[in-house]
Structure formats: C-alpha cells, structure tokens
Design an enzyme around this catalytic site. Structure first.
Site, mmCIF file in Angstrom:
data_model
loop_
_atom_site.group_PDB
_atom_site.id
_atom_site.type_symbol
_atom_site.label_atom_id
_atom_site.label_comp_id
_atom_site.label_asym_id
_atom_site.label_seq_id
_atom_site.Cartn_x
_atom_site.Cartn_y
_atom_site.Cartn_z
ATOM 1 N N HIS A 82 0.821 -1.372 -0.121
ATOM 2 C CA HIS A 82 -0.139 -0.605 -0.019
ATOM 3 C C HIS A 82 0.714 0.882 -0.246
ATOM 4 O O HIS A 82 2.004 1.567 0.818
ATOM 5 C CB HIS A 82 -1.054 -0.204 1.128
ATOM 6 N N ASP A 161 -14.995 3.981 8.532
ATOM 7 C CA ASP A 161 -13.883 4.913 8.157
ATOM 8 C C ASP A 161 -14.363 5.753 6.780
ATOM 9 O O ASP A 161 -14.194 6.453 7.308
ATOM 10 C CB ASP A 161 -12.764 3.910 7.105
ATOM 11 N N ARG A 168 -13.870 13.993 9.434
ATOM 12 C CA ARG A 168 -12.325 14.682 10.064
ATOM 13 C C ARG A 168 -11.878 15.782 9.032
ATOM 14 O O ARG A 168 -11.901 16.692 9.040
ATOM 15 C CB ARG A 168 -11.799 13.522 10.023
ATOM 16 N N SER A 183 -7.178 4.301 9.637
ATOM 17 C CA SER A 183 -8.117 4.853 8.649
ATOM 18 C C SER A 183 -7.031 3.866 7.774
ATOM 19 O O SER A 183 -7.777 2.819 6.461
ATOM 20 C CB SER A 183 -7.843 5.991 8.449
ATOM 21 N N LYS A 187 -8.475 -0.339 6.003
ATOM 22 C CA LYS A 187 -8.981 -1.282 4.773
ATOM 23 C C LYS A 187 -8.100 -1.336 4.368
ATOM 24 O O LYS A 187 -8.359 -3.166 4.039
ATOM 25 C CB LYS A 187 -8.799 0.194 4.226
HETATM 26 N N1 URA Z 1 -5.851 8.026 3.652
HETATM 27 C C1 URA Z 1 -6.369 7.511 4.443
HETATM 28 O O1 URA Z 1 -6.855 6.535 4.379
HETATM 29 N N2 URA Z 1 -7.284 7.704 5.506
HETATM 30 C C2 URA Z 1 -6.779 9.335 5.861
HETATM 31 O O2 URA Z 1 -7.302 9.002 7.497
HETATM 32 C C3 URA Z 1 -5.531 9.433 5.334
HETATM 33 C C4 URA Z 1 -5.485 9.212 4.130
#
Ligand code: URA
Ligand code: CA
Length: 434
Positions: A82, A161, A168, A183, A187
C-alpha cells in the site's frame, strides 16, 4: 455507556478499553452516536492522541464495522502493498507481475485517482480492453492460477472509516496520526491480506510533508499490524519530486513496461526492488532481503517478469500486445515542451504542483465524478540534481487540447533552478519493520 462520558474521558487524557472503543465505532456506524458527538471525539483524539493498544482496538473496530474479504481460498501468504499516495507512482503495475512470477500471490484491490494523486485502476484501464471488474470467484481463481489479479475496491468495506474520514475532513481532524494509521490499516486488514508492505511517502507531494511525522505514522501502522497479528513493514520513501518521469495513466503504464524490461527510471526501479524484496520475504519466498532482491533482478533480466505482465493483462481481457508495442496505448494529440529559462541545476520539482497540473490537463480528477483522459499527462525530462541550460526541455505536456497558461505556469513554477550544484534526494529514508 454514554458517549458524553467517553468524550470527557479522552478530553482529560485517559485511555479507552476495547469495549469503549467498540461502543463508539458501532454507535457511529449504526447512527446512534450523532456527528456532533463524533466531531468532539475526533478533536479530543487530535489533541490527546491514542496509545498504541487503543489504536489497534480502533482499527479492529473499524474493520468489523462492515464486510471483510476472505482470501483464504488463495494458496500461500498474501502480501499487500500500500502506498500512502504520491505523484507518478507506478510501483503497483511493476510490482504485481514482478513478485507474482516469484510465486508471491498478489490479490490486489486498488483505487482510482483523486486530486493530485493517480490511481492504479485508472492506469490499468488505459490498456485497451483491460477489465477491473471481476467476480470474487474469478478474482480468486486468477490469483491461484497466475498469482496475480487486480480489482477495484468493494463498496461495503469499513463503512465506519468512510463516515469518519468525511467527518474529519470538515472538522480539521484529518491530521491525527492514530486516526490516519487506523484508517489506512483498517482498509488493508478488511481486504484480507496476511502481511502488508507500506510505502509511506514523505515530502512536498505526500500527505505527510515532514520526515519525523512520517516516521511516527509509519511506526503507528507497523504497531497496528503487530498488535493485530499481520506482519507489516514500512518503507519511508521520497515524494519531494514525482517518482520516475511519467505522470498520467497511459504514460505510466509505458513507464512500468520499461521498468519490467530493465530500462526504467532509476528511482522507480530502486523503489520497486526495495518494496518487492520486503514482499517476497514476508511471503516466505526468500530467506533474506538480499536473496529476494537477487531473485527480483533475475526475473527482470531474464524477461520472466515482462512475460508475467502479459499473462496478467490477458487474464483480465486486456490487449497484451501493448507490452511489445506501447504505441498501441492511447496517445495524446499534442506534445508541448516546457523549457528552462536559465542555466543551473534542478533543485526542486514540487510534486504536488506537477500532480495538480497533470490533473488540470485531464489525467486526474478534481472531484470523484470528474472524467479523465487516459492518454494525457506530463513527461519530465529532468529530475532533481540535473544540470540544465537555458532553453533545455524540462518537461513535455501530452495533451488532447491546446495547452492552457494556467497549468503551463504551474509546471514552470514547480521546477526550481539554482546556480549551485544540487545532490539527488535520498530515495529511501528509513525502513520500519517489526
Ligand atoms: N488516507 C486514508 O485512507 N485515511 C486517512 O485518514 C488519511 C489518508
Ligand atoms: Ca512515474
């Protein structure tokens, strides 16, 4: 439990239990906790932070807020890579076939581009015919057969999320390390990987611009992986300038093909070998990073990696003849040079400015619903440290419309030329592993 008491608890700097975090995330997902309380909560986290154990509980709660992908039908250790998002970052298209041909199963879900960063799914779609929509069964079959398949993101992963990230965004609480780390990791964990290699970018084009903050984020993510039983390594890599020379979808596919031929840009090649070595070791296909790197280099020199790219493309209905004939990729009508206006050394190529200019040319999306042009983008002719003379080409715009002053100006401004000689930036700043 009452949300107001939990907000107060964090406001006063105390640590949550697993049950308390589950209560917050479940309540927010099923809408028994309203946005206004969650906003106050996010701000309390922003100021008070979270202990490493709490961050792992939070990540796990977010994973359980929605569906998770079960990849257990795939043989071997599934390692996901990632990137936290950069400009011109073509590593996935190089790495997927490269590590797959060493037997590492790559079952990858990728995203589309947004803003100044590109997305692997868009890039792959610039290959005529390439389909990223596979049924789950087909996806798993292809990974078992060819060790590689890439699909678009499933909608029902980590709903908590999605809600929290949007909240946010409008409450000035994006920039909190435990919130970012949970976050991103939620994923990855929901997508079923057994082990994770993170490419955490740092510098002007990255989400994290300062190295010490980037290191903290990388450590937080590696700790989450450790606490939740997934081996995780993080490579901190440079994003002060775009990666490689190509920015734009088809242009980047061409660059990935060149790299698999052993003729790619130095920085892209080196980053792929570094990330790839960690993937191969985590997948237990080599005993050391050195051995892994040798195998990767060998796969490139022997042509095996390039052959594997063809197999990967064909399996997803793409035209694999683009590998030998890259001119079959979509090409833009205009090529316009941006020239240096003085002599000197390139000291900076501000990555986010280049990324934004590429978006304005049509290679990226300003909003989620914008359409993109797969053929267009920017080709850099110089990188940091290079000597230039007045009139030398710095970059070439590949466009389908007559170029506009707005982005020409931006590209010119992105190149800073100094009189003094400048060193190439370091590519890998640090590696954080368990
Ligand atoms: N990328 C994400 O997936 N989440 C975040 O909080 C910041 C960047
Ligand atoms: Ca590139």
């Amino acid at each position: 439990m009452r949300m107001v008491d939990l907000i107060e608890k964090k406001r006063d700097g105390n640590q949550y239990t697993k049950e308390e975090i589950d209560f917050i995330i479940q309540g927010y997902t099923d809408e028994t906790i309203p946005d206004y309380q969650m906003s106050a909560w996010a701000m309390a986290i922003y100021f008070q932070g979270m202990a490493s154990e709490e961050t792992a509980f939070l990540t796990d709660a977010i994973v359980r807020s929605g569906e998770t992908i079960d990849l257990s039908a795939i043989h071997g250790i599934k390692v996901d890579k990632h990137s936290t998002g950069g400009v011109g970052d073509t590593t996935t298209i190089v790495l997927a076939p490269l590590v797959a041909c060493l037997g590492v199963p790559v079952a990858k879900m990728s995203g589309r581009g947004l803003g100044h960063t590109g997305g692997t799914i868009d890039k792959l779609e610039s290959i005529p015919g390439f389909s990223v929509e596979l049924t789950n069964n087909k996806f798993i079959d292809l990974v078992n057969k060819n060790k590689v398949a890439v699909i678009g993101q499933t909608k029902n992963l980590t709903p908590a999320d999605k809600k929290l990230y949007s909240l946010r965004d409008v409450t000035a609480t994006v920039n909190s390390i435990p919130l970012i780390a949970s976050s991103i990791m939620s994923k990855k964990l929901a997508s079923g990987a057994d082990a994770i290699v993170l490419d955490v970018k740092t510098g002007a084009g990255a989400f994290m611009k300062e190295l010490d903050e980037t290191k903290k984020l990388a450590e937080a993510m590696v700790n989450i992986g450790r606490d939740l039983g997934k081996k995780t390594s993080a490579i901190i890599s440079d994003m002060t300038q775009p990666l490689g020379y190509a920015i734009g979808n088809a242009l980047e596919v061409k660059e990935a093909i060149d790299t698999l031929k052993g003729e790619g840009p130095e920085d892209l090649t080196e980053l792929c070998l570094t990330l790839g070595s960690h993937m191969v070791v985590l997948a237990e296909k080599a005993n050391s990073l050195d051995e892994a790197r040798k195998k990767l280099v060998q796969a490139i020199t022997s042509g095996e990696a390039l052959e594997h790219l063809k197999i990967f493309i064909e399996a997803q209905q793409g035209d694999s003849s683009v590998v030998d004939n890259p001119e079959k990729l979509p090409e833009a009508k205009y090529k316009v040079n941006i020239n240096a206006e003085k002599e000197g050394y390139i000291s900076s190529i501000v990555a986010d400015k280049i990324g934004t200019a590429a978006m304005m040319i049509g290679a990226g999306r300003a909003t989620k619903s914008s359409t993109i042009d797969l053929a267009v983008g920017i080709e850099l002719r110089k990188k940091i440290g290079d000597k230039v003379f007045d009139g030398d080409s710095l970059a070439v715009i590949h466009g389908n419309e007559v170029p506009l002053d707005s982005y020409i100006k931006r590209i010119k401004e992105a190149f800073i030329i100094s009189e003094k000689q400048v060193d190439k930036p370091q590519l890998i700043y640090d590696i954080i592993a368990e």
